[in-house]
Design an enzyme around this catalytic site. Structure first.
Site, PDB file in Angstrom:
ATOM      1  N   TYR A 109       0.803  -1.220   0.000  1.00  0.00           N
ATOM      2  CA  TYR A 109       0.000   0.000   0.000  1.00  0.00           C
ATOM      3  C   TYR A 109       0.841   1.278   0.000  1.00  0.00           C
ATOM      4  O   TYR A 109       2.028   1.237   0.187  1.00  0.00           O
ATOM      5  CB  TYR A 109      -1.050  -0.001   1.109  1.00  0.00           C
ATOM      6  CG  TYR A 109      -0.648  -0.193   2.541  1.00  0.00           C
ATOM      7  CD1 TYR A 109      -1.609  -0.565   3.473  1.00  0.00           C
ATOM      8  CD2 TYR A 109       0.644  -0.005   2.998  1.00  0.00           C
ATOM      9  CE1 TYR A 109      -1.287  -0.735   4.809  1.00  0.00           C
ATOM     10  CE2 TYR A 109       0.972  -0.177   4.321  1.00  0.00           C
ATOM     11  CZ  TYR A 109       0.006  -0.531   5.228  1.00  0.00           C
ATOM     12  OH  TYR A 109       0.333  -0.695   6.547  1.00  0.00           O
ATOM     13  N   GLU A 110       0.158   2.385  -0.278  1.00  0.00           N
ATOM     14  CA  GLU A 110       0.808   3.683  -0.504  1.00  0.00           C
ATOM     15  C   GLU A 110       1.794   3.613  -1.679  1.00  0.00           C
ATOM     16  O   GLU A 110       2.796   4.330  -1.705  1.00  0.00           O
ATOM     17  CB  GLU A 110       1.529   4.167   0.764  1.00  0.00           C
ATOM     18  CG  GLU A 110       0.618   4.531   1.911  1.00  0.00           C
ATOM     19  CD  GLU A 110      -0.245   5.759   1.626  1.00  0.00           C
ATOM     20  OE1 GLU A 110       0.046   6.488   0.661  1.00  0.00           O
ATOM     21  OE2 GLU A 110      -1.207   5.971   2.361  1.00  0.00           O
ATOM     22  N   GLY A 111       1.500   2.767  -2.651  1.00  0.00           N
ATOM     23  CA  GLY A 111       2.372   2.613  -3.809  1.00  0.00           C
ATOM     24  C   GLY A 111       3.344   1.471  -3.596  1.00  0.00           C
ATOM     25  O   GLY A 111       4.139   1.484  -2.652  1.00  0.00           O
TER      26      GLY A 111
END
Length: 599
Positions: free
Chosen positions: A440-442
């Site tokens: 997550y968050e890239g």
């Protein structure tokens, strides 16, 4: 699950001795309250809360998980009560704007608290953690009315927040999102669509949840240039600011996940829900990215937390567990066997975890200081320089630390042997919880493209040069220090090679843009090991200076020096493999036709 003990001595070493936080805070606008006594008191009280309240709930959350019903989501036993204690302690308001009820303390101090919260109970910490994104968005882009309505409640902790970005058909490729925002006659918008993987999207810990939602206005341009941002509360605010009737937003289900069971990861349905535009039309991604650096540093903390928790558990276990005799002779002759900490391979695992945890803390705190300057630097020039440094360091911190933090969590489990695979010890939970950090968050791949493509090559290497110049100055200042020669010489060579490798990739990318994607992850990992080398060399210098001055903490500082030696001898050589891989070319990845990938 090991009892979490906040590593206060190392936190203070990084803050005070490595990064000189006292001087840093003195140089910030509006940070007058961040005095040494105040900082120590905040960290001390935060440590007690994390050790005594959150840590005992970590395994509870994993075993119970969250429960979905049509009426909402019930969080694990004790989570709601812990949140009330958190609110009563004033923790949600630490770094927020004083004009809306915040304490106005520096972001870097808030991230110290985030480290302790996350390490003691990552699943619980995600509930208030997600509020930071909503708070920062409204602080930066909201109207005064929106700030009075929503920001004050988020800062007090009465309401929590989320970020609703991802949809079932698109992950990080937000340009293809389909959620619609139709204008209403009263100036609001009807938001319709489905969002997935929404952490803390529904729960029973607060009376209202403020969703920050990406959606498209009618006639908006295709792709990322046609995305707008909206505030969509779970309950519509009354005129007096209280929570009113239920909005047309609901949790359709919660995901059944590998880890972080104590946090509700939700499918959120917006069925014509009333929303308010935040920021300009079609500039939703621009607004969102104003706080993404801080959000990604927050995710990087998960790598640190996984390493720290694994280290704390495995050191305790390695000192107690008896198995076999030392190869050089019995170290516990009165016992049936020696403690496993005497064995070289166990030392390898423990030192790897230690090097990762303490290096990660230094990287996160250094990066957080840049975030402080971006927000509260005294001059435009220093704010601009800090923003460039922050942009460069953030993808390294987020991706590199979650990758090697997961490695450290696995090593923590390995030290326990068979017991590590058993849930009662908590090491396997740490591994499961940590695995999401690289996603997550890239993902790591997306962060790597951001680093190499946007931050380095698109600036003609200027952002890299800004950092390597710091390293060069440090190496030059300490070139004649015989005690540090073992660190300075390899660091200086690595620093030069970093620039050379970047130049080579840039040249090949001019002929074939696939070369950027092919090299990016190895480039990011190489960069991470290089940044760690710089930080461990600096930590070694601080420790060496303290030893020469004379100290009553010789064991602490000597351990710093020994860990630095371990890092340079046993971990930094990994960078060599990444250097060779990043120059291997795209052909080895792209030559095989898609049809050849058959089952």
């Amino acid at each position: 699950m090991p009892d979490y003990k906040a590593p206060l001595r190392d936190i203070k070493f990084v803050m005070n001795e490595l990064l000189d936080s006292e001087q840093h805070y003195a140089n910030l606008e509006g940070a007058e309250d961040a005095t040494p006594d105040m900082v120590d008191a905040i960290i001390g009280e935060g440590a007690k809360f994390c050790e005594q309240v959150l840590s005992p709930l970590n395994q509870v959350g994993d075993k119970e998980g969250c429960t979905w019903s049509e009426d909402g989501v019930k969080t694990p036993t004790g989570f709601k009560e812990a949140y009330q204690q958190y609110v009563e302690g004033g923790w949600p308001s630490m770094t927020a704007d004083p004009n809306y009820g915040g304490q106005g303390l520096p972001h870097s101090l808030g991230l110290v608290m985030s480290e302790m919260v996350g390490t003691s109970n990552w699943s619980w910490g995600m509930y208030p953690g997600l509020s930071h994104g909503a708070t920062n968005t409204i602080e930066e882009h909201g109207t005064e009315e929106q700030k009075q309505t929503y920001l004050t409640k988020l800062i007090s902790g009465e309401w929590t927040g989320t970020m609703c970005l991802t949809e079932p058909h698109c992950g990080s490729d937000l340009g293809t999102l389909r959620t619609k925002a139709e204008p209403n006659a009263d100036g609001t918008y009807a938001i319709t669509g489905t969002k997935i993987f929404i952490s803390a999207g529904e729960h029973d810990m607060a009376e209202n949840i403020v969703h920050i939602v990406l959606a498209r206005l009618p006639g908006a341009p295709e792709g990322t240039k046609g995305i707008s941002l909206f505030i969509v509360p779970k309950r519509l605010p009354n005129e007096d600011g209280s929570s009113g009737e239920r909005n047309a937003v609901s949790c359709g289900s919660i995901e059944h996940k590998m880890g972080i069971h104590g946090n509700a990861t939700c499918v959120m349905n917006f069925d014509g829900a009333r929303g308010w535009l935040i920021g300009p039309e079609n500039k939703g991604l621009n607004c969102m990215f104003t706080f993404m650096n801080v959000a990604r540093i927050g995710t990087a903390i998960q790598g640190l937390g996984a390493a720290e928790l694994g280290l704390q558990g495995s050191v305790t276990y390695a000192k107690d567990r008896l198995a076999m005799r030392s190869l050089s002779g019995a170290k516990n002759p009165e016992g049936i066997a020696d403690p496993i900490i005497v064995h070289p391979d166990v030392r390898r695992m423990l030192l790897t975890q230690k090097a990762i945890a303490e290096g990660a803390r230094a990287l996160i705190y250094m990066t957080a200081q840049q975030a402080d300057i971006v927000h509260n630097g005294k001059t435009e020039e220093e704010r601009k320089a800090a923003d460039e440094a922050l942009g460069f360091l953030t993808p390294i911190a987020k991706a590199f630390l979650t990758e090697i933090g997961y490695e450290a969590a696995n090593l923590g489990m390995q030290v326990y042997g068979g017991h590590g695979f058993i849930s009662e010890w908590g090491m396997e939970q740490n591994v499961r919880d940590a695995r999401i950090g690289m996603i997550y968050e890239g993902t790591t791949g997306i962060q790597a493209l951001d680093l190499l493509g946007r931050k380095v090559l698109m600036t003609q290497g200027e952002s890299l040069k800004g950092f390597t110049k710091q390293v060069h100055v440090f190496c030059k200042e300490n070139a004649d220090n015989e005690q540090l020669k073992q660190f300075i010489e390899p660091l200086a060579a690595l620093n030069k090679e970093w620039g050379d490798l970047t130049m080579k990739i840039g040249m090949t990318a001019m002929k074939n843009r696939e070369e950027v994607g092919a090299a990016s992850v190895d480039y990011l990992m190489y960069s991470g090991y290089a940044v760690f080398a710089y930080l461990w060399a600096r930590m070694a210098k601080v420790a060496q200076d303290k030893m020469e001055e004379g100290t009553t903490e010789e064991m602490f500082y000597n351990a710093k020096l020994q860990t630095a030696r371990f890092y340079f001898k046993r971990m930094l050589p990994r960078a060599r493999g990444h250097a060779e891989s990043m120059l291997a070319g795209a052909d080895s990845l792209m030559d095989m036709p898609e049809e050849a990938f058959v089952l």
